[in-house]
Motif scaffolding. Structure first.
Motif, PDB file in Angstrom:
ATOM      1  N   SER A  48       0.842  -1.196   0.000  1.00 39.45           N
ATOM      2  CA  SER A  48       0.000   0.000   0.000  1.00 39.45           C
ATOM      3  C   SER A  48       0.878   1.247   0.000  1.00 39.45           C
ATOM      4  O   SER A  48       2.087   1.179   0.224  1.00 39.45           O
ATOM      5  CB  SER A  48      -0.931   0.028   1.220  1.00 39.45           C
ATOM      6  OG  SER A  48      -0.176   0.154   2.418  1.00 39.45           O
TER       7      SER A  48
ATOM      8  N   HIS B  13      -1.489  16.248   8.153  1.00 36.07           N
ATOM      9  CA  HIS B  13      -2.944  16.086   8.086  1.00 36.07           C
ATOM     10  C   HIS B  13      -3.604  16.973   9.136  1.00 36.07           C
ATOM     11  O   HIS B  13      -3.074  17.173  10.230  1.00 36.07           O
ATOM     12  CB  HIS B  13      -3.341  14.626   8.339  1.00 36.07           C
ATOM     13  CG  HIS B  13      -2.739  13.657   7.378  1.00 36.07           C
ATOM     14  ND1 HIS B  13      -3.350  13.268   6.214  1.00 36.07           N
ATOM     15  CD2 HIS B  13      -1.554  12.999   7.399  1.00 36.07           C
ATOM     16  CE1 HIS B  13      -2.591  12.416   5.563  1.00 36.07           C
ATOM     17  NE2 HIS B  13      -1.489  12.239   6.258  1.00 36.07           N
TER      18      HIS B  13
ATOM     19  N   ASP C  21      -7.370  17.253  10.960  1.00 34.44           N
ATOM     20  CA  ASP C  21      -8.687  16.644  11.150  1.00 34.44           C
ATOM     21  C   ASP C  21      -9.442  17.371  12.261  1.00 34.44           C
ATOM     22  O   ASP C  21      -8.846  17.960  13.165  1.00 34.44           O
ATOM     23  CB  ASP C  21      -8.550  15.157  11.532  1.00 34.44           C
ATOM     24  CG  ASP C  21      -7.870  14.340  10.442  1.00 34.44           C
ATOM     25  OD1 ASP C  21      -7.925  14.761   9.279  1.00 34.44           O
ATOM     26  OD2 ASP C  21      -7.281  13.300  10.770  1.00 34.44           O
TER      27      ASP C  21
ATOM     28  N   SER D  21      -0.835  -1.227  10.684  1.00 34.21           N
ATOM     29  CA  SER D  21      -1.634  -0.169  10.063  1.00 34.21           C
ATOM     30  C   SER D  21      -0.990   0.256   8.750  1.00 34.21           C
ATOM     31  O   SER D  21      -0.182   1.181   8.713  1.00 34.21           O
ATOM     32  CB  SER D  21      -1.745   1.025  11.013  1.00 34.21           C
ATOM     33  OG  SER D  21      -2.306   0.645  12.237  1.00 34.21           O
TER      34      SER D  21
ATOM     35  N   LYS E  74      -2.898   1.057   6.121  1.00 33.31           N
ATOM     36  CA  LYS E  74      -3.914   1.879   5.451  1.00 33.31           C
ATOM     37  C   LYS E  74      -4.069   3.192   6.219  1.00 33.31           C
ATOM     38  O   LYS E  74      -4.105   3.219   7.450  1.00 33.31           O
ATOM     39  CB  LYS E  74      -5.265   1.154   5.408  1.00 33.31           C
ATOM     40  CG  LYS E  74      -5.238  -0.173   4.655  1.00 33.31           C
ATOM     41  CD  LYS E  74      -5.014   0.024   3.172  1.00 33.31           C
ATOM     42  CE  LYS E  74      -5.128  -1.295   2.410  1.00 33.31           C
ATOM     43  NZ  LYS E  74      -4.873  -1.135   0.963  1.00 33.31           N
ATOM     44  N   LEU E  75      -4.176   4.296   5.471  1.00 35.96           N
ATOM     45  CA  LEU E  75      -4.258   5.610   6.093  1.00 35.96           C
ATOM     46  C   LEU E  75      -5.480   5.725   6.999  1.00 35.96           C
ATOM     47  O   LEU E  75      -5.398   6.319   8.079  1.00 35.96           O
ATOM     48  CB  LEU E  75      -4.297   6.701   5.025  1.00 35.96           C
ATOM     49  CG  LEU E  75      -4.332   8.139   5.549  1.00 35.96           C
ATOM     50  CD1 LEU E  75      -3.073   8.447   6.343  1.00 35.96           C
ATOM     51  CD2 LEU E  75      -4.507   9.129   4.411  1.00 35.96           C
ATOM     52  N   ASP E  76      -6.615   5.171   6.587  1.00 37.24           N
ATOM     53  CA  ASP E  76      -7.827   5.255   7.412  1.00 37.24           C
ATOM     54  C   ASP E  76      -7.622   4.587   8.762  1.00 37.24           C
ATOM     55  O   ASP E  76      -8.129   5.066   9.788  1.00 37.24           O
ATOM     56  CB  ASP E  76      -9.011   4.620   6.679  1.00 37.24           C
ATOM     57  CG  ASP E  76      -9.517   5.477   5.528  1.00 37.24           C
ATOM     58  OD1 ASP E  76      -9.159   6.671   5.480  1.00 37.24           O
ATOM     59  OD2 ASP E  76     -10.254   4.959   4.673  1.00 37.24           O
ATOM     60  N   ASN E  77      -6.890   3.469   8.781  1.00 37.19           N
ATOM     61  CA  ASN E  77      -6.624   2.788  10.047  1.00 37.19           C
ATOM     62  C   ASN E  77      -5.750   3.645  10.959  1.00 37.19           C
ATOM     63  O   ASN E  77      -5.972   3.735  12.172  1.00 37.19           O
ATOM     64  CB  ASN E  77      -5.942   1.439   9.800  1.00 37.19           C
ATOM     65  CG  ASN E  77      -6.833   0.464   9.071  1.00 37.19           C
ATOM     66  OD1 ASN E  77      -8.047   0.627   9.037  1.00 37.19           O
ATOM     67  ND2 ASN E  77      -6.239  -0.552   8.462  1.00 37.19           N
TER      68      ASN E  77
ATOM     69  N   ARG F 218      -5.475   6.930  10.817  1.00 34.88           N
ATOM     70  CA  ARG F 218      -6.285   8.081  11.242  1.00 34.88           C
ATOM     71  C   ARG F 218      -7.176   7.695  12.429  1.00 34.88           C
ATOM     72  O   ARG F 218      -7.337   8.478  13.370  1.00 34.88           O
ATOM     73  CB  ARG F 218      -7.130   8.592  10.076  1.00 34.88           C
ATOM     74  CG  ARG F 218      -8.065   9.720  10.468  1.00 34.88           C
ATOM     75  CD  ARG F 218      -8.793  10.317   9.281  1.00 34.88           C
ATOM     76  NE  ARG F 218      -7.953  11.292   8.585  1.00 34.88           N
ATOM     77  CZ  ARG F 218      -7.434  11.119   7.399  1.00 34.88           C
ATOM     78  NH1 ARG F 218      -7.643   9.999   6.735  1.00 34.88           N
ATOM     79  NH2 ARG F 218      -6.694  12.063   6.841  1.00 34.88           N
ATOM     80  N   THR F 219      -7.739   6.495  12.398  1.00 33.51           N
ATOM     81  CA  THR F 219      -8.576   6.033  13.508  1.00 33.51           C
ATOM     82  C   THR F 219      -7.768   5.958  14.804  1.00 33.51           C
ATOM     83  O   THR F 219      -8.243   6.368  15.874  1.00 33.51           O
ATOM     84  CB  THR F 219      -9.163   4.640  13.183  1.00 33.51           C
ATOM     85  OG1 THR F 219     -10.015   4.741  12.034  1.00 33.51           O
ATOM     86  CG2 THR F 219      -9.978   4.111  14.356  1.00 33.51           C
TER      87      THR F 219
ATOM     88  N   HIS G 131      -7.024   9.576  16.051  1.00 37.47           N
ATOM     89  CA  HIS G 131      -8.215  10.163  16.655  1.00 37.47           C
ATOM     90  C   HIS G 131      -8.482   9.553  18.033  1.00 37.47           C
ATOM     91  O   HIS G 131      -8.847  10.272  18.975  1.00 37.47           O
ATOM     92  CB  HIS G 131      -9.428   9.953  15.752  1.00 37.47           C
ATOM     93  CG  HIS G 131      -9.405  10.807  14.523  1.00 37.47           C
ATOM     94  ND1 HIS G 131     -10.481  10.920  13.665  1.00 37.47           N
ATOM     95  CD2 HIS G 131      -8.430  11.596  13.992  1.00 37.47           C
ATOM     96  CE1 HIS G 131     -10.180  11.740  12.685  1.00 37.47           C
ATOM     97  NE2 HIS G 131      -8.938  12.153  12.850  1.00 37.47           N
TER      98      HIS G 131
END
Length: 204
Positions: free
Chosen positions: A106, A113, A115, A151, A153-156, A158-159, A162
């Protein structure tokens, strides 16, 4: 311009950047041209050509060993073709994965970033509910460490960011007594009202 050549010599694939080449080998065979400004990952027989945009890294696995490509430094594999200013490839580094078991996983962006966290209801030490909105700024400084946490994946990621940000805010506000602050504000307002009233009486 904007293409690389794929050739074979003695059964080994070669990646050729723009230019003129001369080979003195009976086994040399030109295979094809690949546009490096199109697909990010190109399959070439059992191998892969990975084009990593500047500001990103590629997560790859070589026989189970994690390898990070891009954002070149001395601790990472160097690109087969390095981007240069004014070139069609100026936003890319190109890597040839020369082992059939070396595979792309990936991409991860390494830019900053921003958010926004909303809708967080937190209880303070004195059981006062506070609705919190916060802005979170973060950047991946160690892609290898991020990938080793599972991790890729970026979404993982980011989770996870957060979740950690929310935990830090909760810990900070959870240790505060909001009602004491309100009482202090109320007392100050009462003092100000009293001073204003006394000043008014003196004017009369």
């Amino acid at each position: 311009e904007g293409k690389v050549g794929i050739a074979k010599d003695k059964g080994r694939f070669l990646l050729l950047g723009p230019g003129i080449y001369q080979w003195n080998s009976n086994s040399f065979e030109f295979d094809s041209q690949v546009a490096i400004n199109e697909n990010s990952v190109t399959n070439i027989g059992p191998y892969q050509l990975v084009k990593v945009p500047i500001g990103h890294v590629a997560i790859t696995s070589d026989n189970g060993v994690l390898k990070i490509l891009g954002e070149v430094n001395t601790n990472r594999p160097q690109p087969e073709i390095q981007a240069s200013k004014g070139d069609a490839r100026s936003n890319l580094c190109v890597f040839f994965l020369n082992n059939p078991n070396w595979r792309y996983v990936s991409f991860l962006p390494t830019q900053q970033h921003f958010d926004r966290l909303t809708g967080e209801a937190i209880l303070t030490l004195d059981r006062v509910q506070v609705d919190v909105e916060a802005n979170v700024s973060w950047v991946i400084t160690d892609p290898e460490k991020a990938a080793k946490t599972g991790s890729t994946k970026l979404d993982n990621i980011r989770t996870i960011v957060h979740r950690e940000a929310k935990a830090a805010i909760t810990a900070m506000l959870g240790a505060q007594r909001i009602s004491a602050g309100f009482q202090e504000i109320k007392a100050r307002k009462h003092e100000q009202d009293a001073e204003a009233s006394w000043a008014g009486e003196n004017v009369e």
